[in-house]
Motif scaffolding. Structure first.
Motif, PDB file in Angstrom:
ATOM      1  N   THR A  52       0.829  -1.200   0.000  1.00 21.67           N
ATOM      2  CA  THR A  52       0.000   0.000   0.000  1.00 21.67           C
ATOM      3  C   THR A  52       0.865   1.252   0.000  1.00 21.67           C
ATOM      4  O   THR A  52       0.623   2.201  -0.765  1.00 21.67           O
ATOM      5  N   GLU A  84      -4.409 -11.468  -4.265  1.00 27.89           N
ATOM      6  CA  GLU A  84      -5.862 -11.488  -4.446  1.00 27.89           C
ATOM      7  C   GLU A  84      -6.293 -12.754  -5.186  1.00 27.89           C
ATOM      8  O   GLU A  84      -7.312 -13.364  -4.840  1.00 27.89           O
ATOM      9  N   ILE A 131      -6.353  -7.957   3.267  1.00 26.43           N
ATOM     10  CA  ILE A 131      -6.903  -7.254   2.109  1.00 26.43           C
ATOM     11  C   ILE A 131      -6.772  -5.749   2.312  1.00 26.43           C
ATOM     12  O   ILE A 131      -7.498  -5.168   3.135  1.00 26.43           O
ATOM     13  N   SER A 158      -6.698  -1.531   1.265  1.00 24.21           N
ATOM     14  CA  SER A 158      -7.739  -0.653   0.722  1.00 24.21           C
ATOM     15  C   SER A 158      -7.711  -0.580  -0.805  1.00 24.21           C
ATOM     16  O   SER A 158      -8.734  -0.293  -1.429  1.00 24.21           O
ATOM     17  N   HIS A 159      -6.544  -0.832  -1.417  1.00 23.60           N
ATOM     18  CA  HIS A 159      -6.456  -0.732  -2.878  1.00 23.60           C
ATOM     19  C   HIS A 159      -6.877  -2.017  -3.586  1.00 23.60           C
ATOM     20  O   HIS A 159      -6.810  -2.115  -4.809  1.00 23.60           O
ATOM     21  N   THR A 219      -9.010  -4.981  -5.355  1.00 22.28           N
ATOM     22  CA  THR A 219     -10.191  -5.021  -6.224  1.00 22.28           C
ATOM     23  C   THR A 219     -11.378  -5.621  -5.482  1.00 22.28           C
ATOM     24  O   THR A 219     -12.510  -5.147  -5.600  1.00 22.28           O
ATOM     25  N   SER A 256     -13.001  -6.575  -1.813  1.00 19.33           N
ATOM     26  CA  SER A 256     -12.934  -6.283  -0.388  1.00 19.33           C
ATOM     27  C   SER A 256     -13.169  -7.554   0.424  1.00 19.33           C
ATOM     28  O   SER A 256     -13.570  -8.597  -0.109  1.00 19.33           O
ATOM     29  N   ALA A 257     -12.959  -7.446   1.728  1.00 20.37           N
ATOM     30  CA  ALA A 257     -13.260  -8.574   2.610  1.00 20.37           C
ATOM     31  C   ALA A 257     -14.748  -8.922   2.541  1.00 20.37           C
ATOM     32  O   ALA A 257     -15.129 -10.092   2.584  1.00 20.37           O
ATOM     33  N   ASP A 269     -16.640  -8.641  -0.089  1.00 17.56           N
ATOM     34  CA  ASP A 269     -16.842  -9.396  -1.333  1.00 17.56           C
ATOM     35  C   ASP A 269     -16.480 -10.869  -1.129  1.00 17.56           C
ATOM     36  O   ASP A 269     -17.204 -11.770  -1.581  1.00 17.56           O
TER      37      ASP A 269
END
Length: 365
Positions: A75, A97, A124, A126-127, A129, A131-132, A134
């Protein structure tokens, strides 16, 4: 262009100096028990991620927590990277990911709960694709086909949707996982090709080498472990790379002598490693370890010489990945009370620090 890399260069050098030194590794490796290992690890750069109730710090949770450091540095470096470097750094992180997606699919297939899957994932940032939330939605779908449907409007949907028919026919996650791996690496290769000058040269040297190693190891595993057909081996590998050609992959697929094929690509490998390849799984593990150490050597060499290029952050991120992989090996070994003589030969980064006496901080000078 050199000024564009000034900030990320200085930041990466500072991060590089915080990597574990050979003496610290020796302390961790020879810790008499798991609690001592945890206590010593808390004194390192990973310490802030371990500030949890001791009862929560199972080996699995510790691995998750130390991976938070990797997510944090990705990050930080992506945020300050100049425009030519930013897309490749983002693409490089997506490896984790893709691994998270595969872990979620395996969890669904085995009927695991979200709580069981969560700490098997890489943290995971902030950048990301996905999210947790998802990932949790996927797991709660309770079925692989429904989980893939919930990925609509993401970059992963088309790839997985095209592989669903084979999954449903074979009742095996292999087609989905291979599709994700191949698509990710094609995009990573394209990101390298979009660079120019020194950036492209160093990206090929670092990331390109890792892609070549992956491609070779895939082909060898498909032949030795999975006994796939010639057509399948060719289809499940990448027809690109700077070292490994389609001719090499085809030679592996049709059953040529594996040691001879690998010697064409890596002629400096010791004969015993090449000869052991034809004996099966143990030979392949030895080759994989040698090639991972080869990548580590390349990455460490990048810190010597002209500094203002994408190679510095790329090399550091790769080295930090190897450091965490070695830590995972040590953590799991200590948790199972494995003797050092058994697990130290499996480490990728530590032996190189140990044999030449060079610590990361020393290479900044």
């Amino acid at each position: 262009m050199s000024m564009a890399y000034a900030l990320i260069h200085a930041t990466t050098r500072a991060l590089y100096s915080q990597m574990l030194s050979a003496p610290v590794w020796n302390t961790l490796i020879h810790a008499p028990d798991f609690d001592t290992l945890l206590s010593e690890l808390a004194k390192t750069v990973y310490g802030p991620y371990l500030q949890l109730d001791r009862r929560l710090l199972t080996p699995r949770r510790i691995v998750y927590q130390i991976k938070c450091h990797l997510a944090h540095i990705y990050t930080k470096l992506i945020r300050i990277a100049p425009d030519p470097a930013k897309p490749l750094l983002r693409q490089l992180w997506q490896f984790y990911e893709v691994d998270n997606l595969k872990a979620a699919l395996r969890g669904i297939e085995t009927g695991a709960s979200w709580e069981q899957v969560l700490f098997l994932l890489s943290p995971i940032p902030s950048h990301a694709t996905l999210s947790a939330a998802d990932m949790e939605t996927m797991v709660h779908a309770g079925d692989v086909v429904r989980a893939v449907e919930r990925l609509k409007n993401t970059p992963y949907y088309d790839t997985l949707a095209h592989a669903l028919e084979r999954y449903q026919t074979e009742h095996n996650l292999f087609p989905l996982e291979v599709a994700l791996d191949l698509d990710y690496r094609r995009e990573l290769w394209q990101s390298i090709q979009q660079l120019s000058g020194e950036d492209r040269k160093y990206a090929l040297q670092i990331v390109g080498t890792a892609l070549n190693v992956d491609n070779l190891l895939w082909a060898l595993r498909y032949r030795l472990y999975h006994h796939l057909s010639e057509e399948e081996i060719i289809n499940y590998t990448l027809p690109l790379g700077s070292q490994i050609t389609s001719d090499h992959i085809r030679a592996i697929a049709v059953g040529e002598n594996l040691g001879e094929v690998v010697a064409q690509i890596y002629p400096k490998l010791p004969a015993q490693i090449l000869n052991a390849l034809n004996t099966g799984a143990e030979g392949l593990r030895t080759l994989e370890l040698a090639l991972q150490r080869h990548i580590v050597k390349i990455c460490r060499s990048v810190f010597i010489g002209y500094p203002f290029h994408i190679g510095i952050p790329l090399a550091y991120l790769q080295l930090n990945t190897h450091e965490i992989r070695d830590l995972i090996t040590v953590i799991e070994a200590k948790a199972s009370q494995m003797p050092a003589s058994t697990f130290v030969p499996l480490l990728e980064l530590y032996p190189l620090l140990s044999e030449d006496g060079v610590n990361p901080a020393d290479m900044n000078n």
